[in-house]
Design a protein around this motif. Structure first.
Motif, mmCIF file in Angstrom:
data_model
loop_
_atom_site.group_PDB
_atom_site.id
_atom_site.type_symbol
_atom_site.label_atom_id
_atom_site.label_comp_id
_atom_site.label_asym_id
_atom_site.label_seq_id
_atom_site.Cartn_x
_atom_site.Cartn_y
_atom_site.Cartn_z
ATOM 1 N N GLU A 261 -0.747 11.721 10.479
ATOM 2 C CA GLU A 261 -0.482 11.934 9.054
ATOM 3 C C GLU A 261 0.921 11.471 8.677
ATOM 4 O OE1 GLU A 261 -1.287 15.894 7.809
ATOM 5 O OE2 GLU A 261 -3.406 15.838 8.401
ATOM 6 N N GLU A 262 1.901 11.783 9.526
ATOM 7 C CA GLU A 262 3.274 11.355 9.251
ATOM 8 C C GLU A 262 3.386 9.839 9.340
ATOM 9 O OE1 GLU A 262 7.503 12.291 8.578
ATOM 10 O OE2 GLU A 262 5.496 12.747 7.845
ATOM 11 N N ASN A 263 2.644 9.250 10.258
ATOM 12 C CA ASN A 263 2.648 7.796 10.376
ATOM 13 C C ASN A 263 2.167 7.152 9.083
ATOM 14 O OD1 ASN A 263 2.774 5.219 11.530
ATOM 15 N ND2 ASN A 263 1.861 5.890 13.421
ATOM 16 N N LEU A 264 1.080 7.676 8.536
ATOM 17 C CA LEU A 264 0.551 7.143 7.284
ATOM 18 C C LEU A 264 1.530 7.368 6.137
ATOM 19 C CD1 LEU A 264 -1.675 5.841 5.630
ATOM 20 C CD2 LEU A 264 -2.794 8.080 5.465
ATOM 21 N N ARG A 265 2.161 8.541 6.095
ATOM 22 C CA ARG A 265 3.131 8.829 5.027
ATOM 23 C C ARG A 265 4.295 7.843 5.064
ATOM 24 N NH1 ARG A 265 7.829 11.960 3.571
ATOM 25 N NH2 ARG A 265 8.412 12.271 5.763
ATOM 26 N N LEU A 266 4.820 7.583 6.246
ATOM 27 C CA LEU A 266 5.946 6.662 6.362
ATOM 28 C C LEU A 266 5.528 5.225 6.077
ATOM 29 C CD1 LEU A 266 7.894 8.113 9.430
ATOM 30 C CD2 LEU A 266 8.328 8.434 6.987
ATOM 31 N N ILE A 267 4.293 4.876 6.416
ATOM 32 C CA ILE A 267 3.778 3.550 6.052
ATOM 33 C C ILE A 267 3.768 3.395 4.537
ATOM 34 C CG2 ILE A 267 1.644 2.198 5.904
ATOM 35 C CD1 ILE A 267 1.087 2.968 8.813
ATOM 36 N N GLU A 268 3.285 4.406 3.841
ATOM 37 C CA GLU A 268 3.234 4.343 2.376
ATOM 38 C C GLU A 268 4.638 4.194 1.786
ATOM 39 O OE1 GLU A 268 -0.823 6.969 1.552
ATOM 40 O OE2 GLU A 268 1.135 7.970 1.612
ATOM 41 N N ILE A 269 5.605 4.894 2.362
ATOM 42 C CA ILE A 269 6.986 4.795 1.882
ATOM 43 C C ILE A 269 7.557 3.408 2.181
ATOM 44 C CG2 ILE A 269 9.334 5.656 2.260
ATOM 45 C CD1 ILE A 269 8.083 8.443 2.689
ATOM 46 N N ALA A 270 7.259 2.876 3.364
ATOM 47 C CA ALA A 270 7.740 1.541 3.730
ATOM 48 C C ALA A 270 7.174 0.482 2.791
ATOM 49 C CB ALA A 270 7.365 1.229 5.177
ATOM 50 N N VAL A 271 5.880 0.567 2.508
ATOM 51 C CA VAL A 271 5.250 -0.401 1.603
ATOM 52 C C VAL A 271 5.845 -0.282 0.204
ATOM 53 C CG1 VAL A 271 3.089 -1.051 0.467
ATOM 54 C CG2 VAL A 271 3.103 -0.545 2.920
ATOM 55 N N ALA A 272 6.058 0.949 -0.261
ATOM 56 C CA ALA A 272 6.658 1.151 -1.583
ATOM 57 C C ALA A 272 8.053 0.537 -1.648
ATOM 58 C CB ALA A 272 6.719 2.643 -1.900
ATOM 59 N N THR A 273 8.799 0.626 -0.556
ATOM 60 C CA THR A 273 10.147 0.043 -0.508
ATOM 61 C C THR A 273 10.089 -1.478 -0.574
ATOM 62 O OG1 THR A 273 10.988 1.925 0.759
ATOM 63 C CG2 THR A 273 12.253 -0.123 0.873
ATOM 64 N N LEU A 274 9.163 -2.073 0.156
ATOM 65 C CA LEU A 274 9.005 -3.530 0.100
ATOM 66 C C LEU A 274 8.621 -3.982 -1.308
ATOM 67 C CD1 LEU A 274 7.114 -4.097 3.478
ATOM 68 C CD2 LEU A 274 9.446 -4.835 2.950
ATOM 69 N N LYS A 275 7.764 -3.212 -1.964
ATOM 70 C CA LYS A 275 7.374 -3.550 -3.336
ATOM 71 C C LYS A 275 8.544 -3.382 -4.300
ATOM 72 C CE LYS A 275 2.417 -2.590 -3.016
ATOM 73 N NZ LYS A 275 1.278 -1.777 -3.523
ATOM 74 N N GLU A 276 9.339 -2.347 -4.073
ATOM 75 C CA GLU A 276 10.502 -2.097 -4.936
ATOM 76 C C GLU A 276 11.429 -3.304 -4.981
ATOM 77 O OE1 GLU A 276 14.583 0.609 -4.774
ATOM 78 O OE2 GLU A 276 12.811 1.278 -3.653
ATOM 79 N N HIS A 277 11.547 -3.994 -3.859
ATOM 80 C CA HIS A 277 12.454 -5.135 -3.780
ATOM 81 C C HIS A 277 11.727 -6.472 -3.940
ATOM 82 C CE1 HIS A 277 15.932 -2.693 -2.761
ATOM 83 N NE2 HIS A 277 15.123 -1.970 -1.998
ATOM 84 N N GLY A 278 10.509 -6.417 -4.428
ATOM 85 C CA GLY A 278 9.775 -7.635 -4.737
ATOM 86 C C GLY A 278 9.347 -8.440 -3.532
ATOM 87 N N LEU A 279 9.261 -7.797 -2.375
ATOM 88 C CA LEU A 279 8.909 -8.515 -1.152
ATOM 89 C C LEU A 279 7.403 -8.600 -0.936
ATOM 90 C CD1 LEU A 279 11.719 -7.059 1.125
ATOM 91 C CD2 LEU A 279 11.584 -9.363 0.157
#
Length: 298
Positions: A261-279
């Motif tokens: 569950e924590e792995n999935l949560r951190l994946i979602e945060i990582a993806v959101a960060t990449l999107k935040e910076h237009g990557l």
């Protein structure tokens, strides 16, 4: 005559039974090898690239469902919590995951000209890293280094960071053996880190590792364990060092085995960060389930 036939049929029966038992053993072994990888769900597709390092066969299997610019890379074949979490993400949001498959172990182990070799597949992306981290006999062939560097190149090419725009890797670790504290001053990996942010409410084994200050700042704001790699980090052949040398944004989601569950949560945060910076250029609406349990989009 009857005794002869009885003996013949008994021998034939035993032979047939041996073949059946052997076949069952081989089938069971095959299933056990495949069992470490999550089952492919309906509508998911896959394609593969194959690498050969002497007598070691490596399969890079790319699983895809509603490709949307999100792409994961798993380089160790014994870190299946990350693979499962990646599959869970793809099931709901879409994306791609490249899984390295070579026998369910961590290191590449093979022989060349009867000499044994071993190397971590996260140490094969620079010439310096291969030279310093390849475990070999004193009189081993230098041709092996070329084979390993070529394997690293094939992995990078299959992931295609130039088109993707970043690296997003998934790794798992053991309880207490490695974690956020490993990067603090006075500890083994302190020279690797430029900055460290710790959320003391999180398990220290669950963290993100990045190569760019902007990614570190965003993840720090998200209040998760995060490490910014130092620009003076040792060239150990790792993908993060390769990414920094080649100016490719890099995020690793590192989570303890079993913390799905924590792995999935951190994946979602990582993806959101990449999107935040237009990557991540593309976007796709998350998959939902209707009242019949079928996948739909909103």
């Amino acid at each position: 005559m009857i005794l002869y036939q009885t003996k013949y049929y008994s021998t034939l029966y035993i032979s047939d039974m041996f073949k059946i038992v052997l076949s069952l053993i081989l089938i069971s072994a095959s299933l056990l090898v495949k069992a470490q990888h999550p089952p492919v769900f309906d509508a998911m597709t896959s394609d593969s690239s194959f690498i050969k390092v002497s007598d070691l066969d490596i399969s890079l299997v790319k699983y895809s469902y509603k490709p949307n610019g999100v792409k994961f890379l798993v380089v160790h074949d014994n870190e299946d919590t990350g693979v499962k979490a990646g599959f869970d993400y793809i099931r709901w949001y879409g994306g791609e995951l490249i899984d390295s498959q070579y026998g369910g172990v961590r290191d590449y182990t093979f022989t060349y000209m009867d000499d044994p070799y071993r190397i971590d597949p996260n140490a094969i992306y620079t010439e310096t890293g291969v030279k310093t981290r390849l475990k070999k006999d004193a009189y081993s062939s230098n041709e092996v280094e070329k084979l390993i560097l070529n394997a690293g190149k094939q992995i990078v090419d299959f992931y295609n960071p130039k088109a993707t725009g970043y690296f997003l890797t998934l790794h798992n670790n053991a309880d207490g053996g490695f974690g956020i504290s490993s990067y603090l001053p006075g500890y083994d990996l302190s020279s690797t880190a430029d900055s460290v942010f710790i959320n003391f409410e999180m398990d220290g084994d669950d963290l993100l590792y990045v190569t760019e200050p902007r990614l570190f700042t965003s993840l720090k704001k998200a209040n998760v364990n995060v490490i910014l790699q130092s620009k003076f980090a040792e060239n150990d052949g790792s993908l993060s060092v390769y990414a920094m040398i080649n100016h490719i944004p890099y995020i690793n989601v590192e989570v303890q085995h079993g913390h799905l569950e924590e792995n999935l949560r951190l994946i979602e945060i990582a993806v959101a960060t990449l999107k935040e910076h237009g990557l991540i250029k593309k976007d796709y609406l998350p998959v939902q389930k209707d009242t019949l349990g079928k996948a739909t989009t909103q």
